[in-house]
Design a protein around this motif. Structure first.
Motif, PDB file in Angstrom:
ATOM      1  N   LEU A 181      12.391  -0.072   1.278  1.00  0.00           N
ATOM      2  CA  LEU A 181      11.597  -1.535   0.707  1.00  0.00           C
ATOM      3  C   LEU A 181      12.756  -2.713   1.228  1.00  0.00           C
ATOM      4  CD1 LEU A 181       9.378  -2.666   1.816  1.00  0.00           C
ATOM      5  CD2 LEU A 181       8.898  -3.234  -0.129  1.00  0.00           C
TER       6      LEU A 181
ATOM      7  N   ASP B 208      11.599  -6.283   3.142  1.00  0.00           N
ATOM      8  CA  ASP B 208      10.768  -7.479   3.507  1.00  0.00           C
ATOM      9  C   ASP B 208      10.698  -8.229   2.133  1.00  0.00           C
ATOM     10  OD1 ASP B 208       9.208  -8.759   4.982  1.00  0.00           O
ATOM     11  OD2 ASP B 208       7.810  -8.347   3.434  1.00  0.00           O
TER      12      ASP B 208
ATOM     13  N   GLU C  26       5.572   1.878  -1.755  1.00  0.00           N
ATOM     14  CA  GLU C  26       7.072   1.510  -0.736  1.00  0.00           C
ATOM     15  C   GLU C  26       6.170   1.854   0.152  1.00  0.00           C
ATOM     16  OE1 GLU C  26      11.571   1.331  -0.675  1.00  0.00           O
ATOM     17  OE2 GLU C  26       9.904   2.966  -1.282  1.00  0.00           O
ATOM     18  N   LYS C  27       5.881   2.695   0.006  1.00  0.00           N
ATOM     19  CA  LYS C  27       5.462   3.578   1.461  1.00  0.00           C
ATOM     20  C   LYS C  27       4.424   2.384   1.805  1.00  0.00           C
ATOM     21  CE  LYS C  27       3.296   7.521   4.030  1.00  0.00           C
ATOM     22  NZ  LYS C  27       2.872   8.838   4.036  1.00  0.00           N
TER      23      LYS C  27
ATOM     24  N   MET D  74       5.257  -0.938   2.537  1.00  0.00           N
ATOM     25  CA  MET D  74       6.337  -0.758   4.433  1.00  0.00           C
ATOM     26  C   MET D  74       5.481  -0.433   5.698  1.00  0.00           C
ATOM     27  SD  MET D  74       9.480   1.334   3.073  1.00  0.00           S
ATOM     28  CE  MET D  74       9.813   1.510   4.854  1.00  0.00           C
TER      29      MET D  74
ATOM     30  N   GLU E 299       5.981  -4.700   7.472  1.00  0.00           N
ATOM     31  CA  GLU E 299       7.153  -4.112   8.051  1.00  0.00           C
ATOM     32  C   GLU E 299       7.475  -4.228   9.253  1.00  0.00           C
ATOM     33  OE1 GLU E 299      10.683  -1.749   5.323  1.00  0.00           O
ATOM     34  OE2 GLU E 299      10.917  -3.753   4.571  1.00  0.00           O
TER      35      GLU E 299
END
Length: 162
Positions: free
Chosen positions: A101, A103, A154-155, A158, A162
């Motif tokens: 990650l 962002d 995190e997944k 994202m 993102e």
């Protein structure tokens, strides 16, 4: 015109309301709280933060549900560690988690999530290496915590940012 006086009206109103909730109501406190809120709004405008770009709004609901569940579960786990220390061996630890990650808003949300969840705290993010240093109250294993952060938070972050 209003944009110059109140560049972040929601922030100004929220801060003024917060001021009134932590202080007793009086005209003086209302005036002081509104003044502090306006100065904070102007300071925020001078920083010129980039607007967050949320790509998948519907995933925010899923993230909020996961975080609320994790906070409740972690509160129970931390309470059991504190109330029944002999029943289990706990070991606090510092550990490094590699992150994909990048962002800034996603990283900020991850920092809030990890710090708001009892038993874990965000300590440092190394942007050149893309690693996160965290402290955990009960280290099950470093691989467990890395997998938890990467797959659970995190997944999803994202996908949202993102």
């Amino acid at each position: 015109m209003i944009g110059r006086i109140l560049p972040y009206p929601l922030l100004t109103i929220s801060l003024a309301v917060f001021w009134m909730t932590i202080n007793s109501f009086s005209p003086g406190h209302l005036l002081l709280g509104t003044g502090v809120a306006m100065i904070a709004s102007w300071a925020m405008a001078s920083l010129r933060p980039p607007k967050p770009r949320i790509r998948n709004w519907h995933l925010l609901i899923k993230l909020i549900a996961i975080v609320i569940y994790d906070i409740v579960r972690s509160n129970i786990a931390v309470a059991s560690i504190i109330l029944f220390p002999r029943n289990r061996k706990t070991r606090a630890a510092f550990m490094t988690v590699p992150l994909d990650l990048r962002d800034p808003m996603g990283l900020a949300v991850l920092a809030v999530v990890l710090t708001a969840t009892p038993g874990s705290a965000w300590l440092e993010y190394n942007s050149s290496q893309g690693t996160l240093l965290i402290h955990v109250l009960d280290e099950v294993s470093e691989a467990h915590w890395q997998n938890l952060i990467k797959s659970r938070y995190e997944k999803l972050l994202m996908e949202i940012f993102e």
